[in-house]
Structures are given as structure tokens and as C-alpha cells.
Write a protein that holds these residues in place. Sequence first.
Motif, mmCIF file in Angstrom:
data_model
loop_
_atom_site.group_PDB
_atom_site.id
_atom_site.type_symbol
_atom_site.label_atom_id
_atom_site.label_comp_id
_atom_site.label_asym_id
_atom_site.label_seq_id
_atom_site.Cartn_x
_atom_site.Cartn_y
_atom_site.Cartn_z
ATOM 1 N N UNK A 182 -35.160 0.472 35.029
ATOM 2 C CA UNK A 182 -36.581 0.290 35.326
ATOM 3 C C UNK A 182 -37.379 1.250 34.450
ATOM 4 N N UNK A 183 -38.406 0.745 33.808
ATOM 5 C CA UNK A 183 -39.284 1.583 32.992
ATOM 6 C C UNK A 183 -40.611 1.733 33.735
ATOM 7 N N UNK A 184 -41.065 2.970 33.883
ATOM 8 C CA UNK A 184 -42.265 3.246 34.665
ATOM 9 C C UNK A 184 -43.360 3.879 33.808
ATOM 10 N N UNK A 185 -44.532 3.999 34.416
ATOM 11 C CA UNK A 185 -45.586 4.802 33.808
ATOM 12 C C UNK A 185 -45.317 6.280 34.121
ATOM 13 N N UNK A 186 -46.299 7.126 33.919
ATOM 14 C CA UNK A 186 -46.103 8.569 34.103
ATOM 15 C C UNK A 186 -45.744 8.945 35.540
ATOM 16 N N UNK A 187 -46.028 8.061 36.482
ATOM 17 C CA UNK A 187 -45.679 8.327 37.880
ATOM 18 C C UNK A 187 -44.182 8.569 38.029
ATOM 19 N N UNK A 188 -43.394 7.928 37.161
ATOM 20 C CA UNK A 188 -41.949 8.071 37.250
ATOM 21 C C UNK A 188 -41.446 9.493 37.050
ATOM 22 N N UNK A 189 -42.270 10.352 36.418
ATOM 23 C CA UNK A 189 -41.860 11.742 36.224
ATOM 24 C C UNK A 189 -41.670 12.470 37.553
ATOM 25 N N UNK A 190 -42.272 11.949 38.620
ATOM 26 C CA UNK A 190 -42.108 12.584 39.926
ATOM 27 C C UNK A 190 -40.673 12.467 40.431
ATOM 28 N N UNK A 191 -39.910 11.573 39.817
ATOM 29 C CA UNK A 191 -38.522 11.373 40.237
ATOM 30 C C UNK A 191 -37.566 12.323 39.535
ATOM 31 N N UNK A 192 -38.082 13.188 38.702
ATOM 32 C CA UNK A 192 -37.237 14.067 37.893
ATOM 33 C C UNK A 192 -36.220 14.839 38.730
ATOM 34 N N UNK A 193 -36.651 15.363 39.862
ATOM 35 C CA UNK A 193 -35.742 16.169 40.674
ATOM 36 C C UNK A 193 -35.315 15.450 41.956
ATOM 37 N N UNK A 194 -35.463 14.111 41.969
ATOM 38 C CA UNK A 194 -35.095 13.332 43.151
ATOM 39 C C UNK A 194 -33.741 12.647 42.932
ATOM 40 N N UNK A 195 -32.977 12.485 44.013
ATOM 41 C CA UNK A 195 -31.709 11.772 43.904
ATOM 42 C C UNK A 195 -31.830 10.327 44.391
#
Length: 217
Positions: A189-202
Motif C-alpha cells: 500500500x502506498x500512502x500520503x505523508x500520513x503513512x509516516x505515523x506508522x513508522x513505529x507501529x507494528x
Amino acid sequence: DNPAACIMDYLSHPDGYPGTDRSDIYVPDFAAFADLCDEKVQRRDGDWEPRYRLWGVYSLQEDPKETLRRMLATCDAELYERADGLIGIRGGQWTPPTITLTERDILSYDLGQGSDRFATFTAAKSAYTEKKQDFQPTEAKRWRNKADQARRGPIVEDFVVDMVPSSFQAQRLAKIFERKSNPDWKGTIRTNMFGLRLRDQRTVRIVIPELEIDGSF
């Protein structure tokens, strides 16, 4: 024999993982993970044992990445880079997602329904280190997905956790391995900048009405 302590020691020890030391580690993560590993879980025989333990040896000639992989396999853990650049550790238990990806955030996706039925398996055969057998690799009781096995028959996959000292721990890890290896959906899945919030999520909740997807991954 707490995996979090062993892994942190390996990352920070002069003879451990190359290129890392104590200053590279986010210690609170490892402390919290150590508490999780120490939690008592009840075995089928009614006795109790720590959720995760790590016993084993490694050679200085062994690839450090392989040594680290074997250590992490004892507790279903993964290392990740935090936003501040430090090394954190996570895993060991299912954590419900706190972030949801929707059509508003998803730019594109390439998804398919799970693995090919001939590439998946219904049972995991694991080996662990048995103290009573002079610390030799010993086969644990197989984990079986009984419902799936009733439909497709026994399809067995090897799952070696040679730094695990308990058959019960090996079976619990095999159950996690089976679920991860036989996903409902696979892809990118390719996201906008919102996807950066998942950086430290499992984990993440994904909602794609077009595919009738609304679930945790």
C-alpha cells in the motif's frame, strides 16, 4: 535467560553485534519488553513458566544477523528504528492498532487474498533446546490449525527455534508463525505523508471499501 536482556546485551557488547553500543539503544523499550517476557503463562499440565526465555550458544564466526535473528525468534520480537534514531524492540503479543488507513490516505495499492493455497501450510513442526536431553535440539509437539487442516489436510512446515528451552514456548511461537505465514491479504500500500505515523507501529487498521476490507493487519 530473559530475551530482552540477552538481545540488549548482544547489541551493546564489544563481542556482540558490530556497529552498535549502549548509546544506540532506547532502554525503556527493552525494559518494558523484559517485563512482558517475564509474565507467567500456564502450560497444559497446569504448571507455569515465563512467557519467553532464551537459552543457547553462538559462534563468533556466525553471521551476526543470523545470531540476532535466532534470538528474536525466541520471543516473536523485532527491532525497529525510532524517530530519534535509537533502536527499539517490540512484539511478543498482539497489540490492537491505534492508527487507521482509509481511502483518504491511500494513494494506491496492490493486494491479493492471502497466500496461494499450495504455498501455505496447516501445521508447524518446531525444534527446541531440551535440558533433559543434554541441551540437544528436540522436536516439540506440532502446532496444528485444526479447522484448516480438516479442509486441506496436513501440510507441514518446519519452524526451528533452537534458542527456546521449552516445548510449550515453541508451540506458542509456532502458532504465531502459522498465522503470520498464512495471511488473509498480501501486498503493498502506498500512502500520503500520513503513512509516516506508522513508522513505529507494528499493527494498523486498514479500510478499503472497494475490496470490502476493514480489519487489523
